[in-house]
Design a protein around this motif. Structure first.
Motif, PDB file in Angstrom:
ATOM      1  N   UNK A   1      42.021  32.129  34.415  1.00  0.00           N
ATOM      2  CA  UNK A   1      42.955  31.455  35.306  1.00  0.00           C
ATOM      3  C   UNK A   1      43.251  32.358  36.503  1.00  0.00           C
ATOM      4  N   UNK A   2      43.066  31.826  37.707  1.00  0.00           N
ATOM      5  CA  UNK A   2      43.348  32.610  38.912  1.00  0.00           C
ATOM      6  C   UNK A   2      44.833  32.852  39.121  1.00  0.00           C
ATOM      7  N   UNK A   3      45.616  31.834  38.844  1.00  0.00           N
ATOM      8  CA  UNK A   3      47.044  31.961  39.085  1.00  0.00           C
ATOM      9  C   UNK A   3      47.743  30.637  38.924  1.00  0.00           C
ATOM     10  N   UNK A   4      48.982  30.639  39.329  1.00  0.00           N
ATOM     11  CA  UNK A   4      49.846  29.474  39.231  1.00  0.00           C
ATOM     12  C   UNK A   4      50.278  29.091  40.641  1.00  0.00           C
TER      13      UNK A   4
ATOM     14  N   UNK B   1      48.395  38.150  36.517  1.00  0.00           N
ATOM     15  CA  UNK B   1      48.496  39.594  36.287  1.00  0.00           C
ATOM     16  C   UNK B   1      48.475  39.882  34.790  1.00  0.00           C
ATOM     17  N   UNK B   2      47.917  38.957  34.028  1.00  0.00           N
ATOM     18  CA  UNK B   2      47.883  39.071  32.572  1.00  0.00           C
ATOM     19  C   UNK B   2      48.627  37.903  31.960  1.00  0.00           C
ATOM     20  N   UNK B   3      49.700  38.181  31.260  1.00  0.00           N
ATOM     21  CA  UNK B   3      50.556  37.175  30.646  1.00  0.00           C
ATOM     22  C   UNK B   3      51.244  36.340  31.726  1.00  0.00           C
ATOM     23  N   UNK B   4      51.478  35.041  31.461  1.00  0.00           N
ATOM     24  CA  UNK B   4      52.094  34.161  32.448  1.00  0.00           C
ATOM     25  C   UNK B   4      53.476  34.656  32.865  1.00  0.00           C
ATOM     26  N   UNK B   5      54.343  34.950  31.901  1.00  0.00           N
ATOM     27  CA  UNK B   5      55.698  35.394  32.228  1.00  0.00           C
ATOM     28  C   UNK B   5      55.654  36.739  32.951  1.00  0.00           C
TER      29      UNK B   5
END
Length: 90
Positions: free
Chosen positions: A47-50, A62-66
């Motif tokens: 996943x590139x990002x949100x 940057x790793x984990x979503x939170x």
């Protein structure tokens, strides 16, 4: 480099809240908590990002979503809509 990654991506997934357009600002933090819970199950190394289109905000993976959301907040991404409104003191 970052722009090139966005230009070359080939797929995306959308998680939406059905009544989002009719929600008041005070309801947004609870809405995003529900959306992030769903998104966390889909989040991974590919996943590139949100991207949050209503706020025009991008949170890079940057790793984990939170952890990614926290990193973005500490590094200049405006995320005030995620904070619960403070109760007025009597």
């Amino acid at each position: 480099m970052r722009q090139r990654v966005w230009e070359r991506h080939r797929a995306w997934l959308e998680v939406d809240y059905p009544d989002g357009a009719r929600m008041s600002e005070s309801e947004l933090p609870a809405c995003y908590k529900a959306l992030f819970l769903m998104a966390s199950h889909l989040w991974g190394e590919n996943c590139l990002g949100l991207y949050l289109p209503v706020q025009d905000v991008t949170v890079p993976n940057m790793g984990d979503l939170i952890a990614s959301i926290r990193w973005a907040a500490k590094n200049g991404t405006p995320l005030p809509f995620l904070h619960e409104p403070e109760e007025e003191k009597a």
